[in-house]
Design a protein around this motif. Structure first.
Motif, PDB file in Angstrom:
ATOM      1  N   HIS A   1       5.597  -3.467 -12.242  1.00 41.88           N
ATOM      2  CA  HIS A   1       6.787  -2.697 -11.862  1.00 41.88           C
ATOM      3  C   HIS A   1       6.432  -1.226 -11.625  1.00 41.88           C
ATOM      4  O   HIS A   1       5.853  -0.572 -12.495  1.00 41.88           O
ATOM      5  N   LEU A   2       6.759  -0.738 -10.436  1.00 41.60           N
ATOM      6  CA  LEU A   2       6.562   0.677 -10.110  1.00 41.60           C
ATOM      7  C   LEU A   2       7.806   1.417 -10.587  1.00 41.60           C
ATOM      8  O   LEU A   2       8.852   1.369  -9.933  1.00 41.60           O
ATOM      9  N   GLU A   3       7.689   2.067 -11.741  1.00 41.93           N
ATOM     10  CA  GLU A   3       8.922   2.552 -12.394  1.00 41.93           C
ATOM     11  C   GLU A   3       9.543   3.743 -11.689  1.00 41.93           C
ATOM     12  O   GLU A   3      10.762   3.888 -11.683  1.00 41.93           O
TER      13      GLU A   3
ATOM     14  N   GLY B   1      -4.560   2.656 -13.037  1.00 47.05           N
ATOM     15  CA  GLY B   1      -4.779   2.620 -14.490  1.00 47.05           C
ATOM     16  C   GLY B   1      -3.715   1.773 -15.164  1.00 47.05           C
ATOM     17  O   GLY B   1      -4.011   0.917 -16.006  1.00 47.05           O
ATOM     18  N   LYS B   2      -2.480   1.982 -14.770  1.00 46.56           N
ATOM     19  CA  LYS B   2      -1.365   1.240 -15.390  1.00 46.56           C
ATOM     20  C   LYS B   2      -1.404  -0.245 -15.002  1.00 46.56           C
ATOM     21  O   LYS B   2      -1.206  -1.127 -15.840  1.00 46.56           O
TER      22      LYS B   2
ATOM     23  N   GLY C   1       0.830  -1.208   0.000  1.00 36.81           N
ATOM     24  CA  GLY C   1       0.000   0.000   0.000  1.00 36.81           C
ATOM     25  C   GLY C   1       0.860   1.252   0.000  1.00 36.81           C
ATOM     26  O   GLY C   1       0.601   2.209  -0.753  1.00 36.81           O
ATOM     27  N   THR C   2       1.913   1.241   0.808  1.00 37.11           N
ATOM     28  CA  THR C   2       2.804   2.404   0.898  1.00 37.11           C
ATOM     29  C   THR C   2       3.543   2.602  -0.429  1.00 37.11           C
ATOM     30  O   THR C   2       3.665   3.723  -0.926  1.00 37.11           O
ATOM     31  N   ALA C   3       4.022   1.488  -1.003  1.00 40.55           N
ATOM     32  CA  ALA C   3       4.800   1.580  -2.250  1.00 40.55           C
ATOM     33  C   ALA C   3       3.939   2.142  -3.385  1.00 40.55           C
ATOM     34  O   ALA C   3       4.376   3.038  -4.133  1.00 40.55           O
ATOM     35  N   VAL C   4       2.715   1.642  -3.507  1.00 34.26           N
ATOM     36  CA  VAL C   4       1.850   2.107  -4.599  1.00 34.26           C
ATOM     37  C   VAL C   4       1.479   3.582  -4.385  1.00 34.26           C
ATOM     38  O   VAL C   4       1.455   4.384  -5.324  1.00 34.26           O
TER      39      VAL C   4
ATOM     40  N   VAL D   1       5.442  -4.946  -7.521  1.00 35.92           N
ATOM     41  CA  VAL D   1       4.298  -5.308  -6.677  1.00 35.92           C
ATOM     42  C   VAL D   1       3.670  -6.565  -7.250  1.00 35.92           C
ATOM     43  O   VAL D   1       3.314  -6.597  -8.439  1.00 35.92           O
ATOM     44  N   ASP D   2       3.548  -7.578  -6.416  1.00 40.47           N
ATOM     45  CA  ASP D   2       2.874  -8.810  -6.816  1.00 40.47           C
ATOM     46  C   ASP D   2       1.370  -8.538  -6.744  1.00 40.47           C
ATOM     47  O   ASP D   2       0.833  -8.242  -5.669  1.00 40.47           O
ATOM     48  N   MET D   3       0.684  -8.640  -7.876  1.00 35.88           N
ATOM     49  CA  MET D   3      -0.728  -8.227  -7.901  1.00 35.88           C
ATOM     50  C   MET D   3      -1.668  -9.208  -7.195  1.00 35.88           C
ATOM     51  O   MET D   3      -2.870  -8.959  -7.102  1.00 35.88           O
TER      52      MET D   3
END
Ligand SMILES: Cc1cc2nc3c(=O)[nH]c(=O)nc-3n(C[C@H](O)[C@H](O)[C@H](O)COP(=O)(O)OP(=O)(O)OC[C@H]3O[C@@H](n4cnc5c(N)ncnc54)[C@H](O)[C@@H]3O)c2cc1C
Length: 435
Positions: free
Chosen positions: A406-408, A382-383, A60-63, A414-416
């Motif tokens: 991948h959070l570029e 969206g991505k 959650g924090t990373a996204v 992130v494993d969905m």
């Protein structure tokens, strides 16, 4: 004959528009349908639009941190000029108070540290340098004004808070949705407004399209449920609810708008603030107002809504409870007899984490259960959804072999599976709007 598309998106809120944008960018022929006359007129219209990066889980924090980077360079992300103007991200930073409810910020600090997100530890003296109107008394647990113990102070005051600069709020969320719509249109995306999707069409066990309330049919091998608090209605049309371990339902939420204390220019000095000690979050609002919502403490009854087209849009006693709780932290807060504010719905999952996933019906996808905290994440959602849909339509079985996104901006994966409809309830959740 109905028109043929690559994907139909049900809902043109911030989530639906972001998915349309990303699919259109990848060359998909998309149409988003919304029963409202304009994009962003569903629950996004009443979002507080707080862009914070702290969540109770690492994912959650990373996204949220990745998404922050898009808000911070919004015009670049859009790549177009919207004739209506570009939404403004007010980068004020965010203040999070220590509380028993957040284990004195231990977990939040751990998440921020793990991702290298900078923050400062402020004691209450430091807090008062910037926000002299705040009081340091502790009242935990949050109570309702009718509770005889309401307002009784604990022996030990609040020690402090963390402040991080990479956060803030968007001043006009409806404009931000319009921006994304225009950006999507620049890539050929179409939008149909003032029309309701009435049925999900199927053929040979697969998604075939949708039927609108004027009888029109739109054909596509992919349909995406981005219907916000109506997610359960649209999932029912597709017949996919039984195949979900995690479910969604609509929850009523009130936000109050209060004038800042006399002599305090809160519009200039204020920032989004989270105070689990009194169970409130707040941020500055135009007109030198303070806008505040509940952090869903146990004392607040939950008003689940069965029919998202029919709920009480008037403020109730809950608004007063929120205003009085906030006045514990801001003793000079002016509470008018007639409190102003807005009422809208969260689309809440069993663990207050969203579902970004496929379904048991091939071709039918969902970006739902945003649980009062996913406006900020829309650019990344969206991505993620565009990647997920593209890979699943190419034959990947996401349930067996989950997509990794991948959070570029922050160079992290992130494993969905984290967002799967088939997950177990995530016990790391705050089980509140904090996610
Ligand atoms: C009061 C409040 C405060 C919030 N504060 C924050 C915050 O500070 N920060 C944050 O990150 N998040 C916040 N959120 C959460 C955030 O606003 C939501 O997660 C986000 O706006 C959801 O966007 P959406 O596009 O999924 O839903 P919506 O904006 O509701 O869009 C769904 C759209 O689908 C349409 N629709 C539904 N059914 C149909 C149908 N059958 N046919 C055609 N159209 C249909 C609706 O008309 C609607 O426009 C808040 C939410 C609320 C309610």
């Amino acid at each position: 004959m109905g028109k043929q598309y690559d994907a139909v998106i049900v809902g043109a809120g911030i989530i639906g528009c972001s998915i349309a944008f990303e699919l259109a960018r990848r060359g998909w022929k998309t149409v988003a349908v919304d029963k409202q006359p304009e994009a962003g007129n569903g629950s996004t219209a009443n979002t507080c639009a707080v862009i914070r990066v702290h969540y109770s889980t690492l994912e959650g924090t990373a996204v949220a941190y990745e998404s922050y980077h898009y808000w911070n360079s919004w015009a670049d992300y859009l790549g177009i000029d919207d004739p209506k103007g570009t939404a403004r991200f007010n980068k004020t930073g965010v203040l999070v108070f220590e509380s028993q409810a957040n284990d004195r910020l231990k977990n939040i600090r751990r998440m921020l540290d793990a991702l290298g997100i900078g923050y400062e530890n402020w004691n209450f003296e430091r807090i008062k340098e910037t926000f002299p109107m705040l009081d340091d008394a502790s009242y935990f647990p949050p109570r309702r004004p009718e509770d005889p113990k309401f307002g009784s102070k604990n022996d030990t005051p609040i020690a402090g808070a963390i402040y991080y600069s990479e956060g803030g709020y968007v001043t006009d969320p409806v404009l931000s949705v319009h921006n994304v719509q225009v950006a999507a249109e620049a890539h050929g995306a179409e939008f149909i407004f003032s029309r309701r999707v009435e049925a999900i069409l199927k053929q040979d066990g697969r998604t075939k399209g949708v039927r609108l309330d004027d009888g029109r049919e739109l054909f596509a091998p992919v349909v995406v449920n981005a219907a916000g608090p109506h997610s359960v209605v649209v999932n029912a049309m597709a017949g996919v609810i039984e195949g979900m371990k995690i479910k969604t339902r609509a929850l009523r939420h009130e936000v109050v708008h209060l004038p800042a204390p006399e002599g305090v220019d809160y519009e200039s000095i204020g920032c989004p603030s989270s105070d689990s000690d009194v169970g409130a979050y707040w941020r500055p609002e135009v007109g030198n107002h303070i806008l505040s919502g509940s952090e869903d403490p146990e004392c607040d009854p939950k008003e689940w809504v069965n029919d998202p087209d029919n709920f009480n849009r008037n403020l109730t006693e809950q608004a007063k409870a929120q205003a009085y709780r906030l006045s514990l932290r801001i003793p000079d807060l002016r509470i008018p007899n007639q409190i102003q504010g807005v009422v809208d719905l969260y689309d809440v999952t069993d663990d207050w984490m969203p579902i970004y996933d496929k379904s048991d019906l091939p071709g039918f996808y969902m970006a739902v259960g945003t649980s009062g905290n996913q406006y900020k994440n829309a650019p990344v959602v969206g991505k993620m959804m565009a990647d997920l849909i593209t890979q699943c339509q190419s034959g990947r079985d996401h349930d067996a072999e989950p997509v990794v996104f991948h959070l570029e901006k922050i160079d992290r994966d992130v494993d969905m599976r984290f967002y799967s409809r088939l997950r177990e309830i995530n016990k790391e959740s705050s089980f509140s709007v904090l996610g």
